[in-house]
Design a protein around this motif. Sequence first.
Motif, short mmCIF file in Angstrom:
data_model
loop_
_atom_site.label_atom_id
_atom_site.label_comp_id
_atom_site.label_asym_id
_atom_site.label_seq_id
_atom_site.Cartn_x
_atom_site.Cartn_y
_atom_site.Cartn_z
N ILE A 1 -12.20 0.12 0.62
CA ILE A 1 -11.91 -1.26 0.17
C ILE A 1 -10.82 -1.32 -0.89
O ILE A 1 -10.61 -2.39 -1.48
N PHE A 2 -10.11 -0.23 -1.12
CA PHE A 2 -9.17 -0.23 -2.25
C PHE A 2 -8.09 -1.30 -2.13
O PHE A 2 -7.77 -1.95 -3.14
N PRO A 3 -7.49 -1.52 -0.95
CA PRO A 3 -6.51 -2.62 -0.87
C PRO A 3 -7.09 -3.97 -1.25
O PRO A 3 -6.43 -4.77 -1.93
N VAL B 1 -7.30 -0.44 -13.32
CA VAL B 1 -6.98 -1.86 -13.33
C VAL B 1 -5.54 -2.11 -13.77
O VAL B 1 -4.83 -2.93 -13.19
N ARG B 2 -5.09 -1.40 -14.79
CA ARG B 2 -3.73 -1.61 -15.29
C ARG B 2 -2.68 -1.11 -14.31
O ARG B 2 -1.58 -1.67 -14.22
N LEU B 3 -3.00 -0.06 -13.57
CA LEU B 3 -2.09 0.40 -12.53
C LEU B 3 -2.01 -0.62 -11.40
O LEU B 3 -0.93 -0.90 -10.86
N GLN B 4 -3.15 -1.20 -11.03
CA GLN B 4 -3.18 -2.18 -9.94
C GLN B 4 -2.42 -3.45 -10.30
O GLN B 4 -1.77 -4.05 -9.46
N ALA B 5 -2.51 -3.88 -11.55
CA ALA B 5 -1.94 -5.16 -11.98
C ALA B 5 -0.58 -5.02 -12.64
O ALA B 5 -0.04 -6.00 -13.13
N ARG B 6 -0.01 -3.82 -12.66
CA ARG B 6 1.19 -3.57 -13.45
C ARG B 6 2.33 -4.52 -13.11
O ARG B 6 2.94 -5.10 -14.00
N ASP B 7 2.63 -4.70 -11.84
CA ASP B 7 3.74 -5.57 -11.46
C ASP B 7 3.38 -7.05 -11.49
O ASP B 7 4.25 -7.91 -11.40
N VAL C 1 1.79 -0.24 -2.60
CA VAL C 1 1.25 -0.97 -3.74
C VAL C 1 -0.27 -1.17 -3.63
O VAL C 1 -0.97 -1.27 -4.63
N PHE C 2 -0.77 -1.17 -2.39
CA PHE C 2 -2.20 -1.40 -2.18
C PHE C 2 -3.04 -0.15 -2.40
O PHE C 2 -4.27 -0.20 -2.28
N PHE C 3 -2.38 0.97 -2.68
CA PHE C 3 -3.12 2.21 -2.92
C PHE C 3 -2.77 2.81 -4.28
O PHE C 3 -3.14 3.93 -4.58
N ARG C 4 -2.07 2.04 -5.11
CA ARG C 4 -1.72 2.51 -6.44
C ARG C 4 -2.98 2.58 -7.29
O ARG C 4 -3.71 1.61 -7.44
N GLY C 5 -3.24 3.75 -7.86
CA GLY C 5 -4.42 3.96 -8.68
C GLY C 5 -5.60 4.53 -7.91
O GLY C 5 -6.68 4.74 -8.49
N LEU C 6 -5.42 4.82 -6.61
CA LEU C 6 -6.53 5.32 -5.79
C LEU C 6 -7.00 6.69 -6.26
O LEU C 6 -8.19 6.98 -6.25
N ALA C 7 -6.06 7.54 -6.68
CA ALA C 7 -6.43 8.89 -7.13
C ALA C 7 -7.33 8.81 -8.36
O ALA C 7 -8.38 9.46 -8.43
#
Length: 298
Positions: free
Chosen positions: A206-208, A27-33, A257-263
């Motif tokens: 559904i990650f994006p 969550v924090r990786l997704q919302a970082r910016d 940006v839509f795949f940040r944190g997928l790993a």
Amino acid sequence: MSADFWAGYISGAVGILIGNPLDLIKVRLQARDAIPSQTATSYVRQFESKSALVAGTAAPVLGYGALNALLFVSYNRSEAALNNALNTQSSLWTTWVAGAIGGLATWVVSTPTELIKCRAQLSSPPASSWNITKQIFKTEGIRGLYFGGAVTALRDSIGYGFYFWSYELSSKWVESNRQNSSAFSQDAAKVLLCGGLAGVVTWASIFPLDVIKTRVQAQTLEATTVPLLGSSESSTQKRLGAVEVAKKAYREGGARVFFRGLAVCSVRAFIVNAVQWAVYEWIMLELGQGRNKRVEPI
């Protein structure tokens, strides 16, 4: 309550307890910016305390248990109803549709649960789920708890369609490629493997949408209040919708940006869903409702 309700509730709660630390990072990786007030230093410091690793756990443990119960009950009844209506046996197509219906049915629980979880995980200093719930309800009412509901419903419907579809597909593949044996160790290994794969496939599909949902729900009323030019007074800006958030995120970071944190999410998804499916199948078996038992529609 039915067997699949309790099996879904308990397995959902267990999954949250296991996967929350990795979900926190995701969550924090997704919302970082999307949260300019959080600098890189403050972002790192939030992981230094042990309490940060369980931030936002209370709401999903209660909410996701209910969500998972509702999901499995809706899925099982929908699949049975579809098969009866079409006068056919279960197929991967009906499995996907039933999963999508089940995912859509969880909207009433998943939206407020996800909203509170995101706010708790992104808050600095850390705030409890209960305090965040009270704050949202006080400032925005019941509607505030359903902020971001449309993109959450879309994410859950598509995601859970692939969730059950991939579990059934991988289960059939494993069954067709193993020796004729019903040993418990083989059955347990199959459930763990297929459950883990189902989790990875679901999040990859559904990650994006999940990134957009997180950024939408990360917006608070306080975050949208800015000073007027040349004045000490403040002006409240309208929070962005899902489409505006997606466009803004793309301008800032491109498609990546839509795949940040997928790993991180994939690792978490495999572990959590492997355990979750194993707990679900075990409870159903103990309650006399194994996979070979037919679920009747309501």
